[in-house]
Design a protein around this motif. Structure first.
Motif, mmCIF file in Angstrom:
data_model
loop_
_atom_site.group_PDB
_atom_site.id
_atom_site.type_symbol
_atom_site.label_atom_id
_atom_site.label_comp_id
_atom_site.label_asym_id
_atom_site.label_seq_id
_atom_site.Cartn_x
_atom_site.Cartn_y
_atom_site.Cartn_z
ATOM 1 N N HIS A 140 65.806 76.781 47.602
ATOM 2 C CA HIS A 140 66.193 76.369 46.409
ATOM 3 C C HIS A 140 65.102 75.731 45.456
ATOM 4 O O HIS A 140 64.243 75.423 46.091
ATOM 5 N N VAL A 142 63.136 73.508 42.944
ATOM 6 C CA VAL A 142 62.511 71.960 43.211
ATOM 7 C C VAL A 142 63.531 71.394 42.053
ATOM 8 O O VAL A 142 63.908 71.679 40.910
ATOM 9 N N ASN A 143 64.410 70.273 42.541
ATOM 10 C CA ASN A 143 65.236 69.462 41.476
ATOM 11 C C ASN A 143 64.286 68.702 40.725
ATOM 12 O O ASN A 143 63.385 67.961 40.982
ATOM 13 N N ARG A 144 64.729 68.964 39.121
ATOM 14 C CA ARG A 144 64.027 68.323 38.260
ATOM 15 C C ARG A 144 64.153 66.974 38.341
ATOM 16 O O ARG A 144 63.052 66.187 37.388
ATOM 17 N N LEU A 145 65.035 66.181 38.686
ATOM 18 C CA LEU A 145 64.980 64.789 38.787
ATOM 19 C C LEU A 145 64.470 64.147 39.832
ATOM 20 O O LEU A 145 63.547 63.241 39.703
ATOM 21 N N THR A 146 64.539 64.815 41.133
ATOM 22 C CA THR A 146 64.160 64.204 42.272
ATOM 23 C C THR A 146 62.791 64.516 42.748
ATOM 24 O O THR A 146 62.124 64.032 43.655
ATOM 25 N N ARG A 148 62.494 67.274 44.626
ATOM 26 C CA ARG A 148 62.513 67.485 46.053
ATOM 27 C C ARG A 148 63.224 69.188 46.114
ATOM 28 O O ARG A 148 63.864 69.270 45.001
ATOM 29 N N ASN A 149 63.129 69.720 47.168
ATOM 30 C CA ASN A 149 63.924 71.043 47.390
ATOM 31 C C ASN A 149 64.171 71.071 48.783
ATOM 32 O O ASN A 149 63.585 70.487 49.534
ATOM 33 N N THR A 150 64.990 72.118 49.020
ATOM 34 C CA THR A 150 65.338 72.457 50.389
ATOM 35 C C THR A 150 65.268 73.897 50.651
ATOM 36 O O THR A 150 65.261 74.666 49.692
ATOM 37 N N ARG A 244 53.963 65.362 45.658
ATOM 38 C CA ARG A 244 55.398 65.614 45.051
ATOM 39 C C ARG A 244 55.037 65.270 43.576
ATOM 40 O O ARG A 244 55.486 65.587 42.551
ATOM 41 N N PHE A 260 62.226 62.099 35.850
ATOM 42 C CA PHE A 260 61.566 62.334 37.180
ATOM 43 C C PHE A 260 60.960 60.943 37.331
ATOM 44 O O PHE A 260 61.067 60.306 38.681
ATOM 45 N N TYR A 263 63.175 58.056 37.799
ATOM 46 C CA TYR A 263 63.952 58.203 39.163
ATOM 47 C C TYR A 263 63.087 57.598 40.227
ATOM 48 O O TYR A 263 63.492 56.849 41.191
#
Length: 296
Positions: A140, A142-146, A148-150, A244, A260, A263
């Motif tokens: 997935h 990378v989440n632009r807020l956190t 993180r990605n999975t 990160r 980000f 956050y």
């Protein structure tokens, strides 16, 4: 490992980086030797291990080329040294704690034949010690807020639920093949990361050059995972934290990058600090904060 006179298969340079883990790397080489693809050039970059692994590696694969670095260049730097030694039309970067299966290379090459826009392809990855369990079937974004990605399919028993070729935002650093033509246009891996997140940044660079990245379910590789750094080490904590933040700084534009940072400051820092304190993991706590300070 060389093709016959009538074979037109392209030469694939397989590049792996070793650091004080020659026995595990030798197991990789044994699996490569037994693999079905005939035209492989095997290169191992040794990242300044305490002992020269050459003889042990050559015992597993006499034709392996061992390139010794005088200093530990990290994952990206080691692979970049391997690129300089490689002569193949395609370059296949694999972790030294992986093992090949038949059809692995052939399936990845199919992607580049079928999709002219392909700049990178990664296979299905399963855990070596849980051979029916998926680690990677694509990523997935990378989440632009956190930040993180999975991984798609992670920890799922493989029942064919991810058996479809798919475009994915990122290849997996444990196994990613690139054509030399795409590599020459995109450039080398970013060495500023040293360890972790460098392949995600590299994939961003490929996509900026107009290439797409594909997941190939027909190809399978097994991954022993974290055999060099350990599954929970202060070094891993430091580089995951440091990189990160670095990845988001390099790849996410304002105003999303500002959100980000808010956050991370309001939620991630207090949460991780409290967790390490409650578990009395002071070494990890120090590594976490060193990763933050590096970016300041």
């Amino acid at each position: 490992m060389q093709p016959g006179n009538n074979t037109v298969t392209p030469l694939v340079s397989v590049i792996a980086v070793n650091f004080n883990n020659a026995a595990v790397t030798a197991e990789l080489l044994a699996s490569v030797r037994e693999n079905s693809y005939p035209a492989i050039e095997m290169i191992v970059v040794d990242n300044a291990s305490s002992e020269d692994p050459t003889l042990l590696l050559q015992a597993a694969m006499p034709e392996v080329r061992v390139v010794r670095s005088q200093e530990n260049l990290g994952f990206a730097g080691g692979n970049n040294l391997g690129i300089q030694a490689a002569t193949g039309e395609y370059l296949f970067f694999v972790n030294n704690d992986t093992e090949f299966t038949d059809g692995l290379v052939e399936g990845l090459l199919e992607i580049f034949a079928a999709f002219p826009d392909a700049g990178m392809a990664s296979p299905k990855i399963r855990y070596f010690f849980q051979k029916d369990t998926i680690q990677y079937a694509g990523y997935h974004a990378v989440n632009r807020l956190t930040g993180r990605n999975t991984m798609i399919g992670s920890r799922e028993v493989d029942q064919g639920q991810h058996d479809a070729v798919a475009e994915t935002p990122y290849g997996h650093g444990a196994a990613m093949m690139v054509p030399r033509t795409a590599l020459e246009k995109t450039g080398l891996m970013p060495e500023v990361y040293f360890l972790y997140y460098e392949e995600l940044d590299w994939c961003e660079q490929f996509r900026r050059k107009g290439y797409k990245i594909y997941y190939q379910y027909k190809s399978l590789i097994y991954h022993k995972e974290s055999m060099t750094t350990g599954k929970s080490s202060p070094m891993k904590t430091y580089y995951l934290t440091r990189n990160r933040l670095l990845f988001m700084r390099r790849n996410i534009a304002l105003p999303a990058r500002f959100l980000f940072m808010c956050y991370f400051s309001i939620f991630a820092i207090p949460k991780n600090t409290l967790q390490y304190l409650l578990k009395r993991e002071t070494v990890h706590l120090k590594a976490f904060w060193r990763g933050i300070r590096w970016n300041l």
